[in-house]
Design a protein around this motif. Sequence first.
Motif, PDB file in Angstrom:
ATOM      1  N   VAL A 115      84.190  92.195  72.227  1.00 32.24           N
ATOM      2  CA  VAL A 115      83.828  93.227  71.252  1.00 32.24           C
ATOM      3  C   VAL A 115      84.978  94.216  71.052  1.00 32.24           C
ATOM      4  O   VAL A 115      85.297  94.606  69.913  1.00 32.24           O
ATOM      5  CB  VAL A 115      82.548  93.956  71.709  1.00 32.24           C
ATOM      6  CG1 VAL A 115      82.256  95.148  70.801  1.00 32.24           C
ATOM      7  CG2 VAL A 115      81.371  92.996  71.732  1.00 32.24           C
TER       8      VAL A 115
ATOM      9  N   ARG B 137      80.441  88.808  62.964  1.00 35.02           N
ATOM     10  CA  ARG B 137      79.681  90.017  62.624  1.00 35.02           C
ATOM     11  C   ARG B 137      80.597  91.089  62.025  1.00 35.02           C
ATOM     12  O   ARG B 137      80.241  91.755  61.055  1.00 35.02           O
ATOM     13  CB  ARG B 137      78.979  90.558  63.870  1.00 35.02           C
ATOM     14  CG  ARG B 137      77.740  89.780  64.298  1.00 35.02           C
ATOM     15  CD  ARG B 137      77.077  90.436  65.492  1.00 35.02           C
ATOM     16  NE  ARG B 137      75.713  89.969  65.680  1.00 35.02           N
ATOM     17  CZ  ARG B 137      75.330  89.129  66.632  1.00 35.02           C
ATOM     18  NH1 ARG B 137      76.222  88.650  67.488  1.00 35.02           N
ATOM     19  NH2 ARG B 137      74.070  88.763  66.735  1.00 35.02           N
TER      20      ARG B 137
ATOM     21  N   SER C  88      81.062  87.928  67.642  1.00 39.35           N
ATOM     22  CA  SER C  88      81.500  89.310  67.401  1.00 39.35           C
ATOM     23  C   SER C  88      82.468  89.373  66.228  1.00 39.35           C
ATOM     24  O   SER C  88      82.411  90.287  65.400  1.00 39.35           O
ATOM     25  CB  SER C  88      82.167  89.881  68.662  1.00 39.35           C
ATOM     26  OG  SER C  88      81.235  90.037  69.700  1.00 39.35           O
TER      27      SER C  88
END
Length: 409
Positions: free
Chosen positions: A117, A365, A362
Amino acid sequence: MAEATSSVADPDTSVPEYPMARSEGCPFDPPPGLYDLQRSGPLERVRLWDGTAPWLVTRYADQRALLADPRVSADVTRPGYPSPSAVPEDGNRVGFILMDDPEHARLRRMVTAPFTVKRVAAMRPAVQRIVDGLIEDMLAGPKPADLVEAFALPVPSLVICELLGVPYSDHDFFQSESRTVIKRDATPEDRGAALRRLGEYLHGLVGRKLAAPQDDLLSGLAERVQAEELTRQEAAQIGVLLLIAGHETTANMIALGTLTLLEHPDQLARLRDEDDPALVFRAVEELLRYLNITHNGRRRVALEDIEVAGQVVRAGEGLILPNDIANRDEEAFPDPDRLDLDRDARHHVAFGFGVHQCLGQSLARMELSVVYSTLYRRIPTLRLAEDVQRLPFKHDGSVYGVHELPVTW
């Protein structure tokens, strides 16, 4: 519920075929046949291209439990594995995605760091520049424009090329070969040849990184090769997996997500007009739940006898877990066939679950959040230039979307 027979060739034509066709009038929904099976029961037999009859798991909770169960294998070489097509004679596999632990974990760990992330968040400004630049180019070009060619495909292709260290100038080659790999009706020979060409291409790139390393993922894999932690062939196969997965799924999600929003103008208006990062976050998750780009079903095989919803799946029997119907399970998502950007859909299974959960989720997204928060504000009058019923949907591949999306403004 279908009788518990083995998953070897089943001559009973009353067993429904899988994959199933979507309804032409409902291009965003799972096939009607999947809804029928879900209503019939949590576990039903389906018939594949080779006559085998594995179990299809229709409910969200059962799919999550099986995806996290170590008694279930993702290894395509195991007897009983419900392969979506004939496997190439050389057994060519795409990276570690169709392997089990500990080999799966060993290879996956080598490429985890760039997809954390924190590392992905640091890439956001660069992705924003890519998105802004492509929008500028599209606005300066002719109308109507094909959103797939002008925007949806270049965004993730440029991002994954930068991350991997692959020259974007080669995008025509790797996009064309990737389409062959994921095409549902490609012959084993054609699919195998495309995988070999991609493998040879990545093998050559790894060699170049060995000679002149840079700050990219392939150079990191090349270091592993030098340290004899990885073979050059393994590094190339990992590169093929990340290159295909890194652009195909996100590109289709950008295009199909945009089409869905254009067909739901009230939802699009909120996303365009409300300056709310939380709304963008929810929109990404809800569109991932609602659309399900991967529509061939996750494939597994039981290593031991497993009880699923009161039915015993025997060792060696195949399992298919279609995420599209799981994400439309009303037990997990009330009123599941309604697109609702206020829904908390974070628990969807678009990226899978368990140890094989999508490595690049991640990144996907983040790319989607940049696109969905930028495109419709920069082009507030964006609209379809063709009737939705005339659009060429990708019914012919394991990744769903549209071949073209003509738009104007």
